[in-house]
Design an enzyme around this catalytic site. Structure first.
Site, mmCIF file in Angstrom:
data_model
loop_
_atom_site.group_PDB
_atom_site.id
_atom_site.type_symbol
_atom_site.label_atom_id
_atom_site.label_comp_id
_atom_site.label_asym_id
_atom_site.label_seq_id
_atom_site.Cartn_x
_atom_site.Cartn_y
_atom_site.Cartn_z
ATOM 1 N N HIS A 97 40.770 31.188 43.567
ATOM 2 C CA HIS A 97 39.769 30.594 44.469
ATOM 3 C C HIS A 97 39.408 29.282 43.784
ATOM 4 O O HIS A 97 38.883 29.308 42.658
ATOM 5 C CB HIS A 97 38.566 31.536 44.603
ATOM 6 C CG HIS A 97 37.459 31.068 45.500
ATOM 7 N ND1 HIS A 97 36.916 31.855 46.506
ATOM 8 C CD2 HIS A 97 36.758 29.904 45.527
ATOM 9 C CE1 HIS A 97 35.946 31.193 47.118
ATOM 10 N NE2 HIS A 97 35.826 30.002 46.528
ATOM 11 N N HIS A 99 38.170 26.199 41.911
ATOM 12 C CA HIS A 99 36.913 26.037 41.178
ATOM 13 C C HIS A 99 37.026 24.873 40.228
ATOM 14 O O HIS A 99 38.117 24.489 39.806
ATOM 15 C CB HIS A 99 36.554 27.318 40.415
ATOM 16 C CG HIS A 99 37.667 27.828 39.551
ATOM 17 N ND1 HIS A 99 38.705 28.577 40.070
ATOM 18 C CD2 HIS A 99 37.917 27.692 38.229
ATOM 19 C CE1 HIS A 99 39.545 28.886 39.094
ATOM 20 N NE2 HIS A 99 39.095 28.359 37.961
HETATM 21 P P1 AMP Z 1 40.535 29.274 35.410
HETATM 22 O O1 AMP Z 1 41.195 29.720 34.149
HETATM 23 O O2 AMP Z 1 40.495 27.784 35.576
HETATM 24 O O3 AMP Z 1 41.077 30.000 36.621
HETATM 25 O O4 AMP Z 1 39.014 29.652 35.246
HETATM 26 C C1 AMP Z 1 38.478 30.891 35.610
HETATM 27 C C2 AMP Z 1 37.177 30.984 34.869
HETATM 28 O O5 AMP Z 1 36.404 32.010 35.441
HETATM 29 C C3 AMP Z 1 37.327 31.297 33.378
HETATM 30 O O6 AMP Z 1 36.740 30.246 32.622
HETATM 31 C C4 AMP Z 1 36.594 32.622 33.227
HETATM 32 O O7 AMP Z 1 35.898 32.721 32.004
HETATM 33 C C5 AMP Z 1 35.649 32.604 34.415
HETATM 34 N N1 AMP Z 1 35.227 33.902 34.876
HETATM 35 C C6 AMP Z 1 36.014 34.978 35.140
HETATM 36 N N2 AMP Z 1 35.269 36.007 35.580
HETATM 37 C C7 AMP Z 1 33.981 35.571 35.592
HETATM 38 C C8 AMP Z 1 32.734 36.170 35.944
HETATM 39 N N3 AMP Z 1 32.650 37.448 36.371
HETATM 40 N N4 AMP Z 1 31.606 35.435 35.827
HETATM 41 C C9 AMP Z 1 31.676 34.160 35.390
HETATM 42 N N5 AMP Z 1 32.818 33.533 35.058
HETATM 43 C C10 AMP Z 1 33.955 34.238 35.146
HETATM 44 ZN ZN ZN Z 2 37.715 33.587 47.292
#
Ligand code: AMP
Ligand code: ZN
Length: 113
Positions: A97, A99
């Site tokens: 998703h 971000h």
């Molecule tokens: P990416 O590696 O760019 O896809 O980033 C995904 C991010 O989401 C990582 O930095 C994770 O630490 C973060 N993440 C995963 N699960 C959660 C959660 N439940 N709450 C907050 N951040 C999360």
């Molecule tokens: Zn989504």
């Protein structure tokens, strides 16, 4: 879409620490922070990655950067910050998703690892 972690966070089905929210955007603290301030900013519609940005949905991306400016002011990030989008396997994307990471309060190095 129902299995999407960030869609569940947006709906409040999975807890998060909210940093900012409006009609288009939700921002929350990253669970595994890579800087003293590390927020994740997501659109409130499911867009899988940067590959899926189009004329239909790009307004949400503009709203994300408006949110960055608001968060930076509210959090007093006057020393600067970095906005990161990871796309796909080589980009290090782990959640499907789109971000944007907002990293701040340390001197970030360039180029990244
Ligand atoms: P990416 O590696 O760019 O896809 O980033 C995904 C991010 O989401 C990582 O930095 C994770 O630490 C973060 N993440 C995963 N699960 C959660 C959660 N439940 N709450 C907050 N951040 C999360
Ligand atoms: Zn989504």
């Amino acid at each position: 879409m129902n299995d999407c972690l960030f869609c569940k966070i947006i709906k409040g089905e999975i807890p998060s620490t909210k940093v900012y929210e409006d009609e288009f955007v939700y921002a929350f603290l990253d669970i595994d922070p890579q800087a003293p301030f590390h927020a994740v900013i997501v659109p409130k519609i499911h867009i899988k990655s940067t590959d899926e940005i189009s004329g239909e949905n790009s307004m949400y991306i503009a709203k994300i950067f408006e949110a960055v400016a608001k968060i930076a002011k509210y959090e007093n990030l006057e020393n600067g910050y970095r906005v990161v989008n990871n796309c796909g396997v080589d980009g290090g994307q782990t959640v499907g998703h789109i971000h944007f990471h907002l990293l701040a309060r340390r001197n970030l190095q360039w180029p990244p690892g």
